[in-house]
Motif scaffolding. Sequence first.
Motif: not given
Length: 235
Positions: A43-46, A51-53, A108-109, A215-217
């Motif tokens: 979630a943090s990487r996305l 560009g949303v919190p 957004g978030y 691998e997952s990202w």
Amino acid sequence: MCFEAASQLEKSSSTSTSPSPYKGRNFHWVFLGCPGVGKGTYASRLSSLLGVPHIATGDLVREELSSSGLLSSQLKELVNHGKLVPDEFIISLLSKRLQAGKEKGESGYILDGFPRTVTQADTLEGVTNIDLVINLKLREEALLAKCLGRRICSECGANYNVACIDIKGDDDTDDTEEVIKERLRIYNKMTQPVEEFYKKRGKLLEFELPGGIPESWPRLLRALHLENDKQSAIA
Ligand SMILES: Nc1ncnc2c1ncn2[C@@H]1O[C@H](COP(=O)(O)OP(=O)(O)O)[C@@H](O)[C@H]1O
């Protein structure tokens, strides 16, 4: 599984190579997944990419706990035993956070750790239009190993995991096997119906993590029809 929202995203996403090609888009996304699956990390990487919190209700609860008083000692009791705090309480904490964000001009978030009950999902659905719900999954034995190795650094507060790195952890953690099992039990009882809630509404994207972050990202980005950026590619 619903790819509708993700494919809409693909149609409209920019091909620009600037670091934040998605800035200005109103993503209202939710991350679901068992405790320990790695929701916070993805979630943090996305959130940086889009560009949303990144709004993690666990963080909101911990901030509240750091204040003193009777309320916080009652909350601490629930949190330390792997139990959920009452719906009205978490809904009010999140509403305040969303209102503060709105006043600052956030649009957004990515929600992480909310909703965890059908009542919470229903309330959220009544006030906003969630575009996409990403349900992260990990094989059960990998999940348990990961949960049992999870530690928080007493110096800097960072999360790390002794199942992933080769150092010996101390015992200064709430993540005892009993608490972990209780968290998983509560997840299965209270949060799995939330998966069903979003599935019925065609918003659920199931994503089984194939392994660690490297691998997952990229695979997660492909599943979301998003492009990697330079920064996240090397992180
Ligand atoms: N949506 C929610 N509903 C109820 N309780 C919550 C919610 N989000 C967070 N909490 C409380 O805050 C604690 C910490 O949250 P989090 O860091 O997301 O948990 P976990 O360590 O289980 O992944 C949870 O164990 C729970 O007590």
